[in-house]
Design a protein around this motif. Structure first.
Motif, PDB file in Angstrom:
ATOM      1  N   MET A   1      53.606   7.318  30.331  1.00 16.15           N
ATOM      2  CA  MET A   1      54.188   8.264  29.402  1.00 16.15           C
ATOM      3  C   MET A   1      54.985   7.550  28.317  1.00 16.15           C
ATOM      4  N   LYS A   2      55.615   6.464  28.652  1.00 18.97           N
ATOM      5  CA  LYS A   2      56.422   5.733  27.669  1.00 18.97           C
ATOM      6  C   LYS A   2      55.586   5.289  26.480  1.00 18.97           C
ATOM      7  N   ARG A   3      54.358   4.871  26.732  1.00 13.05           N
ATOM      8  CA  ARG A   3      53.511   4.399  25.639  1.00 13.05           C
ATOM      9  C   ARG A   3      53.198   5.533  24.664  1.00 13.05           C
ATOM     10  N   LYS A   4      52.947   6.713  25.197  1.00 12.00           N
ATOM     11  CA  LYS A   4      52.641   7.860  24.341  1.00 12.00           C
ATOM     12  C   LYS A   4      53.858   8.251  23.508  1.00 12.00           C
ATOM     13  N   GLU A   5      55.030   8.191  24.112  1.00 15.82           N
ATOM     14  CA  GLU A   5      56.251   8.507  23.377  1.00 15.82           C
ATOM     15  C   GLU A   5      56.472   7.496  22.252  1.00 15.82           C
ATOM     16  N   LYS A   6      56.183   6.242  22.524  1.00 17.51           N
ATOM     17  CA  LYS A   6      56.351   5.196  21.510  1.00 17.51           C
ATOM     18  C   LYS A   6      55.379   5.419  20.346  1.00 17.51           C
ATOM     19  N   LEU A   7      54.141   5.768  20.666  1.00 21.54           N
ATOM     20  CA  LEU A   7      53.152   6.034  19.617  1.00 21.54           C
ATOM     21  C   LEU A   7      53.571   7.232  18.766  1.00 21.54           C
ATOM     22  N   ILE A  10      56.395   6.204  16.470  1.00 21.47           N
ATOM     23  CA  ILE A  10      55.868   5.429  15.338  1.00 21.47           C
ATOM     24  C   ILE A  10      55.277   6.376  14.289  1.00 21.47           C
ATOM     25  N   ALA A  11      54.481   7.342  14.726  1.00 21.84           N
ATOM     26  CA  ALA A  11      53.865   8.287  13.786  1.00 21.84           C
ATOM     27  C   ALA A  11      54.929   9.060  13.017  1.00 21.84           C
ATOM     28  N   ILE A  12      55.937   9.551  13.719  1.00 18.41           N
ATOM     29  CA  ILE A  12      56.993  10.330  13.066  1.00 18.41           C
ATOM     30  C   ILE A  12      57.806   9.447  12.124  1.00 18.41           C
ATOM     31  N   SER A  50      48.588  10.484  14.476  1.00 12.73           N
ATOM     32  CA  SER A  50      48.552  11.146  15.781  1.00 12.73           C
ATOM     33  C   SER A  50      47.120  11.329  16.267  1.00 12.73           C
ATOM     34  N   PHE A  51      46.228  11.669  15.354  1.00 14.00           N
ATOM     35  CA  PHE A  51      44.820  11.836  15.719  1.00 14.00           C
ATOM     36  C   PHE A  51      44.237  10.520  16.228  1.00 14.00           C
ATOM     37  N   VAL A  52      44.516   9.444  15.502  1.00 12.35           N
ATOM     38  CA  VAL A  52      44.009   8.128  15.910  1.00 12.35           C
ATOM     39  C   VAL A  52      44.566   7.767  17.290  1.00 12.35           C
TER      40      VAL A  52
END
Length: 135
Positions: A1-7, A10-12, A50-52
């Motif tokens: 889950m941490k990786r998804k939060e980091k991504l 980054i997007a935001i 986010s899509f990528v």
């Protein structure tokens, strides 16, 4: 889950920087229209990133297989908003009514189309509500 939060962070963050740069360039020349354009550009950047990132975790072909259903569900919303203009109601009441009815219609259409993501979300929420009711 941490990786998804980091991504997502980054997007935001990239979107916020994009918005700041676009605002500083566009607002002096185009005022509120510049702010609107800057926001659309920044949100588009966030959506693309986010899509990528999502394509790393989801089968995007499967996600887009039901994409048309969201468009079909959204079609009645502007028509309902236009029809609500004819009602002799307070502006705030009319907005609340449009939001409530639009949400209900949107979800109902997704239900009628057997949208798998919507039905899964309903199952999860229903399961959580039943658990809370038991406690």
């Amino acid at each position: 889950m941490k990786r998804k939060e980091k991504l997502m962070l980054i997007a935001i963050s990239v979107g916020a920087v994009t918005n700041l740069i676009c605002n500083s360039v566009l607002i002096p020349r185009y005022a509120e229209n510049g702010a609107a354009i800057a926001t659309v550009v920044a949100e588009t950047v966030v959506a693309v990133i986010s899509f990528v990132n999502a394509s790393k975790f989801f089968n995007m072909r499967e996600v887009f297989k039901s994409y048309w259903q969201y468009w079909v569900a959204a079609v009645p919303i502007p028509a309902g908003a236009i029809l609500m203009r004819a009602l002799p109601l307070n502006y705030i009441v009319r907005i609340c009514l449009v939001i409530t009815l639009s949400t209900a219609v949107y979800f109902r259409v997704l239900y009628l189309l057997n949208n798998s993501y919507f039905l899964d979300a309903v199952r999860v929420v229903t399961k959580k509500l039943h658990r809370k009711g038991d406690g």
